[in-house]
Structures are given as structure tokens and as C-alpha cells.
Design an enzyme around this catalytic site. Structure first.
Site, PDB file in Angstrom:
ATOM      1  N   LEU A 406       0.784  -0.819  -0.157  1.00 51.48           N
ATOM      2  CA  LEU A 406      -0.141   0.064  -0.091  1.00 51.48           C
ATOM      3  C   LEU A 406       0.706   0.902  -0.423  1.00 51.48           C
ATOM      4  O   LEU A 406       0.673   2.166   1.277  1.00 51.48           O
ATOM      5  CB  LEU A 406      -0.983  -0.210   1.255  1.00 51.48           C
ATOM      6  CG  LEU A 406      -1.991   1.155   0.995  1.00 51.48           C
ATOM      7  CD1 LEU A 406      -2.855   0.553   0.088  1.00 51.48           C
ATOM      8  CD2 LEU A 406      -2.635   0.949   2.753  1.00 51.48           C
ATOM      9  N   GLU A 408       1.416   3.914  -2.950  1.00 54.88           N
ATOM     10  CA  GLU A 408       1.726   5.263  -4.359  1.00 54.88           C
ATOM     11  C   GLU A 408       2.891   5.729  -4.425  1.00 54.88           C
ATOM     12  O   GLU A 408       3.268   5.915  -5.727  1.00 54.88           O
ATOM     13  CB  GLU A 408       0.026   5.189  -4.187  1.00 54.88           C
ATOM     14  CG  GLU A 408      -1.323   5.042  -4.798  1.00 54.88           C
ATOM     15  CD  GLU A 408      -1.307   4.024  -3.093  1.00 54.88           C
ATOM     16  OE1 GLU A 408      -2.480   4.151  -2.735  1.00 54.88           O
ATOM     17  OE2 GLU A 408      -0.738   4.591  -2.071  1.00 54.88           O
ATOM     18  N   ALA A 432      -8.494   7.161  -8.437  1.00 52.35           N
ATOM     19  CA  ALA A 432      -8.010   7.988  -8.935  1.00 52.35           C
ATOM     20  C   ALA A 432      -7.122   8.607  -7.164  1.00 52.35           C
ATOM     21  O   ALA A 432      -7.004  10.122  -7.416  1.00 52.35           O
ATOM     22  CB  ALA A 432      -8.708   9.007  -9.805  1.00 52.35           C
ATOM     23  N   HIS A 475     -13.088   8.052  -3.073  1.00 54.92           N
ATOM     24  CA  HIS A 475     -13.500   7.408  -3.936  1.00 54.92           C
ATOM     25  C   HIS A 475     -14.304   7.964  -5.197  1.00 54.92           C
ATOM     26  O   HIS A 475     -14.616   6.991  -6.468  1.00 54.92           O
ATOM     27  CB  HIS A 475     -14.374   5.911  -2.913  1.00 54.92           C
ATOM     28  CG  HIS A 475     -13.626   5.536  -1.957  1.00 54.92           C
ATOM     29  ND1 HIS A 475     -13.930   5.685  -1.095  1.00 54.92           N
ATOM     30  CD2 HIS A 475     -13.238   4.872  -2.796  1.00 54.92           C
ATOM     31  CE1 HIS A 475     -12.825   5.219  -0.349  1.00 54.92           C
ATOM     32  NE2 HIS A 475     -12.307   4.229  -1.191  1.00 54.92           N
TER      33      HIS A 475
END
Length: 669
Positions: A406, A408, A432, A475
Site C-alpha cells: 500500500l 502509491e 483516482a 472514492h
């Protein structure tokens, strides 16, 4: 200081002495030039030379190094022409960054030196990527990343080390612990007794060494390099050292207790090594003097060449053209221009959902590019949050379809590191919205690297985006405008299955970083004919969806379907609909043509009104197409609030809830 030569020959020791002397004497010259105003800034590594010199000498010339401010010995150790380095530091066109970067913020692919950015932690993940490339190719190499003690406080430090450990990557992490992050002492940076203690928490080996002893550094790196290659694991090295100058010259050293300078002067890495060589009768004082004279002459001769360089004459066209690497290969893909599409060269078409078209593009690209790697959370056996990559790990293996921790930021940095070795990568953001955690890597590393020193970032970031599914404010955001503002990125946002496949193939073939937006609500709700073959839809070209005479709707993504639905339900208004498909680069010719067709324009998008991309389009039309307008350009966008969870609140938030009012108002002019 105890030097143990471990059987090194006099010739080897002499080369190490020359290697550590050169950056010291260059630095002393640079401080003179700084006082003379011939350079604008300097980050001194005086007192720390043994680390960069010892590390570089212990590596192969074709192993990537990610250096930072105080690692001049990396650049000289890779035999980069000194006159070209001087040109770089003077901001000259003939430097390594064409005058676009400062001091050590540059790299050189032929020398396997990767240019740093000011945000220090992100460089660590690039070493992960280079090491992953070595692992995938079966090469016996390591990648090396430098960090300071201050950089270990950054989240990127944790992400990069954790990724390297989980993926068993041959990376050496070098921490130069000089006691201060600018003026912040280490007791205000961390509470562990030693930074090397952190290694155990990541499941990797580590060692703490005297960073001022060049033989200890050199010998340690050689042994650690062998370990990383044979065990295919990372390693952590904390080098204890001290900088004898300020963070940079303008900052001074008033915050450092004077007695520390006295203590560390006795540990000077150059003077102590020199004294040992003489006392151990490895070199004579006459030889030392001759080497210093030769080094001084070399520096002056190279500096004279640099001073002959012509001043930069700015050319706007050159600067703009160099933001992107030119696209020279399409890898056998047929190019489709959708206003007059024929499918003769792409095979028959099949009716496919939006999500299946994206999956097809990934599969065909994986077949086309053996060095393409897919990375993202849960994308392997699970197939990703939206099942786009379902079944791919069984075909291509976990080495190419990689579940990530986890993290990015580290994964985007790893993708850039893969680019250094000629790999392509597609990184899936689970949503996104989560890209914010990797924002720095995208904005400051991916986007700028080609303009800064000519290195491309062959990375696609897939962005499941948008609302309409009741997922709430974390989200469902539409964040494409964040990236369309950043030169060096390409921003693509298809609305139809056919375009989704062709644009994604084009994005993967493109050597530049591409933010590829996929509207989640379209994944399984939209179907259409998709050519079965391997084809590209050109990035930067809009598509004229529907001809009309009353109002032009300029839009993209879900907005295209809102406009089509509105036109179907309001046949009394003739809508001309333009699907931009790409936001960066933008098809200005198509926008101008849309304005000309009707004289009235609505710019429609799902993003919020303020700061949304529609403002850029409206401004451009007002500046360039004013004489074609019969009414003001109007924007139809979502509310200037976070996107809510409740379905009724979400519908009220969405731009389509105001589309009728905007069109009615515009039609009334």
C-alpha cells in the site's frame, strides 16, 4: 582513524586517493567561484567525500546510482567530463540540463547517474525500479540510492525500503548521517539510537560504518554488493560523517556548536587518508604533491573550457518542444482517426463493454512489449478492485503482473526507475482519489524528468475516476485538472470503448508519462463496437461525436453520455457534441471548429466548477474565438463541494443536474 588496506595494491590505493582528492579540490575551487559570483549556489560535500567516492568506486560503471546534493564524488567517479560539469553548475546550455536545472539536480543516462529532485525521499524508490529491472532481466547488478539523515523522516523512505524488502530487490540504501538536516539536529529527527536500527524493521540486513574512512566504505560496499546479488535482497548502510560547511553556502553554520567542527576536522577523510598513505610508505610526499599539482592543472584547464561556452539565447519553440520526448514508434499499431474510421486493417469488430476494451488493450500491450510491467494494489490474483486485470497473472506471471504494498509513491517511483532501464509500466491507482499519496512523484519526477535532463518516463498511471456510484468524497473525485496543469504529463480521458482501447495502447506506446482516466460508472454501463486488432487512437485529437447547429457542447468522459442523452431527450435543440478525449495535449483546432459550427458553447465536465478544466477551455475560446461567438461561453460543472455519499445529494452535486438550465439559458441569447 584505522585504515585496513586488506591487500590493496599501491596502484589501487593511489587511484582511490586521486578519486577522493578530485572532488575536494573542485569544491575548494567552486567556493572561490561562488564568492566571485560566477556560480549562484553550491551545496558543499566537504568532509563527506569518502562516502560518494568509496561507493562509486566499488560499483560497476553500468549500475544506477541515485545521488543527492553532497555526492560530487559520484559524478567525478563516473568520469563525467569536468568542463561539462562546470557548464552545468554555471547554468550553461552545454551542461547536462541545457541550463534548466541547478547544481546537482541533473542526471546522465550514459553514466548511469539519476538526477535528483529537491524532495529527497522519492529518489529511493527509483533505485527500487532499476533493481527490479535487473532482477527481471537476470542481470547481476545492484542499484544504489543515497539519502541523508533528514530524508529518513519522509514517508518515501519507509515506502521504498518496504517495497525493496517485500520484492527482494538488490538495492543498497546509503544513509549519510552528518548530524543535521539543514539546521535540524538528528535528535529532532528520530528517536532510535542509530538509523541502522530501522533496517531490522523492514526485514533487511544493515550496518553502521565510519563514513569518513574511504577504505571502510569501499570494502563494505564491495561486500554488500556481492550479498545483494547473491541473495537478491536489499541492504541498509548508515555512514557516520559530518559536513564542514552549511547546508548550502548562504545558510551558514551558526547553529552548529564550534567544538563539533574542531572534532570533525581531526576526522577529515582526505587529510587522514593522505597521511596514512605517506606514513605507511604507500606514497611519498613528492608523489602527493605531484598529484595535487596535476589535479589543480586539470581543474583549471577544464574550467577554462567551460568559460568559453556561449551565453544561452532562449528559444521558446525549443523549450516548448523539449517538454516531451518525441513519439517515434507505434510498434505496429494501426492508427485510427475516428471521424472516418474503417476497420479493414484491424480485423472485425466486437461489441464490448468499456472495461473489457481496457483489459484488451492491456493484454495486447503485454504481448507486444515483453518488458511491460503492470503494478498496483490487488491486481494479480484478485484482478484489481474493478477486475480489469482479472486472469492476467495466470498468463503473464507475477513477475509482470505485480501486487504492490500500500504505497502509491514508491510504486510510481519504481515505475520511473524501470524506465531508466528501458522498461514500460502501467500503474493502477485503485481509485483516482488515492493518487494524492503519489502526487509528488508524478508532478516533480515523472513530469519534469525529460525537460530537465532528457530522460523519459515511460509510465502510464491508470485512474479509475468519477462519481455516480455513491462512493463518497474519497472514492468519487474528478481530479483530472490537477494534472492537466503540469507540463510534461499527458492527460487522456476516453468516453467510448473503442477509444478506451486505442488510447490506452497509444499511451503505453508513448514514451512519456500518461495519466489515463477511466470513469468507473462507464466500466460496465457502456458498450460499443471495438476493433479486434492492435490499434492506436491518437493522443491529443478530439472526436466530433454529433453534428448540430444550435449549441456546441465541448466535453469528455461521462459528460459525452450526458450530452448525448440530453440531445436524445430534447430534439428541439440541435446539439453539436465534441469529445476532447485528451486534455493534455489539447486539440485546439477541434475546439475552434466546434465554436465556428454554432457560435454558442457549453463546456461540460464532472469536476467542480472552480479550477475545473472547463475554465481553461472557456478562457482559450474567449481569447482566440471571440469573433465567432454569439453568446458568452458557459460552463456546466459540479458543485464547489466535496462529492457526497448519499445518492440524492450526489445527483444534486453532479453537473448533469444543471445541464438543462445552462442549455436553456444559452439558447435564450
Amino acid at each position: 582513524m584505522n585504515f585496513n588496506d586488506k591487500g590493496y595494491t599501491t596502484e589501487q590505493l593511489t587511484e582511490l586517493y586521486k578519486a577522493i582528492l578530485l572532488p575536494r579540490m573542485i569544491e575548494e575551487k567552486m567556493l572561490v567561484l561562488l564568492r566571485q559570483g560566477k556560480i549562484s549556489k553550491w551545496f558543499s560535500g566537504i568532509g563527506q567525500e569518502a562516502i560518494a567516492v568509496g561507493v562509486t568506486a566499488a560499483l560497476q560503471q553500468q549500475e544506477w546510482i541515485m545521488p543527492l546534493h553532497r555526492n560530487l564524488g559520484v559524478f567525478t567517479g563516473r568520469n563525467m567530463p569536468l568542463h561539462k560539469l562546470f557548464m552545468q553548475w554555471q547554468g550553461n546550455k552545454e551542461g547536462y540540463s541545457n541550463g534548466r536545472e541547478r547544481s546537482f539536480h541533473f542526471g546522465s543516462a550514459p553514466h548511469y547517474v539519476c538526477g535528483m529532485i529537491s524532495h529527497l525521499g522519492p529518489q529511493l524508490a527509483l533505485a527500487d525500479g532499476a533493481a527490479l529491472a535487473y532482477k527481471l532481466k537476470g542481470e547481476q547488478k545492484v542499484a544504489v540510492a543515497f539519502s541523508g539523515d533528514g530524508g529518513t523522516s519522509e514517508g518515501d523512505f519507509h515506502e521504498a525500503l518496504n517495497t525493496a524488502a517485500v520484492w527482494d530487490l538488490p538495492v543498497i540504501f546509503i544513509i549519510e548521517n552528518n548530524g543535521y538536516g539543514l539546521s535540524t539536529p538528528v535528535n529532532e529527527q528520530y528517536r532510535c539510537e542509530s538509523l541502522v536500527d530501522k533496517a531490522k524493521g523492514y526485514g533487511m540486513e544493515g550496518i553502521r560504518i565510519d563514513g569518513n574512512n574511504i577504505l571502510e566504505v569501499y570494502d563494505t560496499i564491495k561486500g554488500v554488493r556481492d550479498y545483494c546479488i547473491s541473495h537478491q535482497k536489499p541492504y541498509f548502510i548508515e555512514c557516520i560523517t559530518f559536513r564542514m560547511r552549511g547546508h548550502e553556502e548562504a545558510s551558514g553554520v551558526k547553529y552548529v556548536p564550534p567544538e563539533l567542527f574542531q572534532q570533525w576536522e581531526q576526522k577529515d577523510p582526505v587529510k587522514n587518508f593522505e597521511a596514512w598513505l605517506v606514513n605507511d610508505k604507500r606514497m611519498s610526499t613528492a608523489t602527493i604533491a605531484a598529484i595535487k599539482n596535476d589535479t589543480k592543472a586539470y581543474i583549471e584547464a577544464e574550467l577554462a573550457i567551460a568559460f568559453e561556452a556561449q551565453n544561452i539565447v532562449p528559444h521558446t519553440e525549443v523549450e516548448v518542444a523539449d517538454v516531451y520526448k518525441k513519439v517515434t514508434e507505434h510498434f505496429g499499431a494501426t492508427m485510427l482517426h475516428n471521424d472516418a474510421v474503417t476497420y479493414k486493417e484491424t480485423g472485425f469488430t466486437s461489441d464490448k463493454k468499456f472495461i473489457n476494451a481496457i483489459s484488451d488493450a492491456l493484454k495486447m500491450s503485454m504481448d507486444q512489449h515483453p518488458q511491460l510491467v503492470l503494478m498496483g494494489q490487488d491486481i494479480a490474483e484478485y484482478g484489481g478492485a474493478f477486475k480489469v486485470t482479472e486472469g492476467m497473472v495466470a498468463v503473464y506471471g507475477k513477475h509482470r503482473v505485480r501486487n504492490t504494498p500500500l504505497c502509491e509513491s514508491a510504486i510510481i517511483g519504481t515505475a520511473l526507475g524501470l524506465s531508466l532501464e528501458g522498461f514500460k509500466s502501467v500503474v493502477e491507482m485503485q481509485f483516482a482519489d488515492f493518487v494524492t499519496v503519489g502526487f509528488n512523484q508524478i508532478i516533480n519526477n515523472l513530469a519534469k524528468i525529460h525537460y530537465r535532463w532528457g530522460q523519459n518516463a515511460d509510465v502510464v498511471v491508470r485512474m479509475p475516476t468519477g462519481g455516480g456510484v455513491g462512493a463518497g468524497p474519497f472514492h468519487s473525485q474528478s481530479n483530472e485538472a490537477w494534472f492537466a496543469h503540469t507540463p510534461g504529463l499527458k492527460v487522456v480521458y476516453p468516453s467510448a470503448p473503442e477509444d478506451a482501447k486505442g488510447l490506452l495502447i497509444a499511451a503505453i506506446n508513448d514514451p512519456n508519462p500518461v495519466m489515463f482516466f477511466e470513469h468507473k460508472a462507464l466500466y460496465r454501463s457502456i458498450s460499443g463496437p471495438v476493433p479486434n486488432g492492435y490499434y492506436e487512437v491518437p493522443i491529443g485529437k478530439a472526436r466530433h461525436i454529433q453534428a448540430g447547429t444550435d449549441i456546441s457542447v465541448i466535453t469528455y468522459g461521462a459528460g459525452v453520455h450526458w450530452a448525448l442523452d440530453y440531445a436524445k431527450n430534447h430534439p428541439n435543440i440541435s446539439l453539436d457534441i465534441l469529445d476532447l478525449r485528451s486534455l493534455l495535449p489539447l486539440d485546439y483546432d477541434a475546439i475552434a471548429a466546434a465554436v465556428q459550427r454554432t457560435g454558442k458553447v457549453v463546456v461540460l465536465h464532472e469536476d467542480t466548477l472552480t479550477g475545473g478544466f472547463g475554465g481553461e477551455i472557456a478562457a482559450w475560446i474567449g481569447e482566440h474565438c471571440f469573433d465567432q461567438l454569439d453568446a458568452p461561453v458557459m460552463r456546466c460543472a459540479s458543485l464547489d463541494t466535496p462529492i457526497p455519499f448519499n445518492i440524492d445529494l450526489e445527483k444534486n452535486f453532479m453537473a448533469y443536474s444543471r445541464l438543462h438550465d445552462v442549455i436553456e439559458k444559452l439558447a435564450g441569447y
